[in-house]
Design an enzyme around this catalytic site. Sequence first.
Site, short mmCIF file in Angstrom:
data_model
loop_
_atom_site.label_atom_id
_atom_site.label_comp_id
_atom_site.label_asym_id
_atom_site.label_seq_id
_atom_site.Cartn_x
_atom_site.Cartn_y
_atom_site.Cartn_z
N ASN A 242 0.87 -1.17 0.00
CA ASN A 242 0.00 0.00 0.00
C ASN A 242 0.92 1.23 0.00
O ASN A 242 1.45 1.62 1.03
CB ASN A 242 -0.89 -0.04 1.25
CG ASN A 242 -1.87 1.10 1.30
OD1 ASN A 242 -1.83 2.01 0.46
ND2 ASN A 242 -2.76 1.07 2.27
N ARG B 100 -2.69 -2.00 -3.40
CA ARG B 100 -3.92 -1.25 -3.15
C ARG B 100 -3.92 -0.02 -4.06
O ARG B 100 -2.94 0.73 -4.09
CB ARG B 100 -3.97 -0.81 -1.70
CG ARG B 100 -5.20 0.00 -1.42
CD ARG B 100 -5.16 0.60 -0.05
NE ARG B 100 -6.44 1.23 0.21
CZ ARG B 100 -6.59 2.32 0.94
NH1 ARG B 100 -5.55 2.88 1.51
NH2 ARG B 100 -7.78 2.84 1.11
N ARG C 187 -12.66 15.22 7.97
CA ARG C 187 -13.44 15.53 6.76
C ARG C 187 -14.91 15.76 7.12
O ARG C 187 -15.47 15.04 7.95
CB ARG C 187 -13.36 14.37 5.76
CG ARG C 187 -12.09 14.38 4.94
CD ARG C 187 -11.96 13.12 4.11
NE ARG C 187 -11.08 12.17 4.74
CZ ARG C 187 -10.92 10.90 4.35
NH1 ARG C 187 -11.62 10.44 3.33
NH2 ARG C 187 -10.08 10.10 4.96
N GLU D 259 -7.74 -5.29 5.31
CA GLU D 259 -7.64 -4.94 3.89
C GLU D 259 -6.47 -5.66 3.21
O GLU D 259 -6.56 -6.02 2.04
CB GLU D 259 -7.53 -3.42 3.74
CG GLU D 259 -8.88 -2.76 4.01
CD GLU D 259 -8.82 -1.25 4.12
OE1 GLU D 259 -8.40 -0.77 5.19
OE2 GLU D 259 -9.19 -0.56 3.17
#
Length: 400
Positions: free
Chosen positions: A7, A94, A244, A387
């Site tokens: 990743n 990824r 966010r 993941e």
Amino acid sequence: MKILVINSGSSSIKYQLIDMADESVMATGLVERIGEGQGALIHKAHPGTDREAKIALEQPIPDHADGLKLSIDLICSGENAVCAMDEIDAVGHRVVAGGEKFNRPVIVTDEMMPDLRETERLAPLHNPANIGGARDAMALFPGVPQVLVFDTAFHQTIPPQAYMYALPYKYYEEDHIRRYGAHGTSHKYVAKECARLMGRPFEELNAITVHLGNGASMAAVKNGLCVDTSMGLTPLEGLVMGTRSGDVDPAVHHYLAVNRGMRLAEIDDMLHKESGLKGLCGMNDMRDIHAAIAEGNERAQLALDVQTYRIRKYIGSYMAVLGRVDAVIFTAGIGENDQVVRAKAVEGLDPFGMKIDHDINETRSKKGRRINAADSAVDIWVIPTNEELAIARETKNILQ
Ligand code: AMP
């Protein structure tokens, strides 16, 4: 089969080497501060076992190719080597955004590069690093398949009514503006894992997956396929996140530009980095927020209330999308560890058949577990996401 999962971030590389025979992690590591004066690498061979060996390095790491080379050296040579380089059968990468073209994992080729470069504008902070990582690995591992696993791929089954924005059609046709979502690898992994734990075929599972980490998103899964998700063109839309904003009225941009003279880039930066939980109460880690609430901090309480209200609202809307819901699944840093957020997210949903068991909810565990009351019509699960393992499995699948 041994699969290296990579990743690559803008200044970091996370990696894991997984033995697919038993899905055990042979080595794991994190390279940070690539391209800065002093880089850092933390590597673990045989993590979590009695043979665990940890190596920490501090040295300049000028670019990603150097970082990757350093990691491979630690995996494959020296006294803590876990395997020879030619024993690594494939590398899984990824990639955050695949656009509409990359709706499933692919074995990367040079011919794909122009199309891959096209996806970079959908995730300018992530995709160039993700794709660059694959290019570096192609050079380091000649002849070894490099598989790209896209975070958006699981969401490519979302129907047009859910992925289209009601903007002039040309912006979809010419600029590819639509909902793509993110965290797809995680949503798919926990939904599949839930089906396995419930003992039913994934193809028959209807679920609402709630990924609550520093970034947060939800997905509605119908018969094993994603039919809606909360993130949009970019990972800014939807739930309240660490920094966010999630959903806001898009007119906020114009309003702030006119009334405060803010530039577009400033507003964008504020929505990504200064909003969400941090914007509401000055803290973006849920553990700090709970500590502040315990001391009577009203803003911290407000942040928790806004965040959990938004999750509940999305659960309600995805119930309407799915009709029948078999399971609600919580995952990622907050979803796996925060019983208060989980309880508040389903509070008051008893009339819809969703009832949490507060004692079970408060029991801590690292395992997938059911936390609903015995008389709840809908299952409520906590399932740790993984993941890296999901990417390794996708990589193995495509090779087979
Ligand atoms: P992730 O992005 O999945 O690694 O999640 C990171 C976030 O999980 C952190 O910013 C924290 O807000 C949250 N988190 C991690 N551990 C806990 C915990 N024990 N209780 C509550 N929140 C946690």
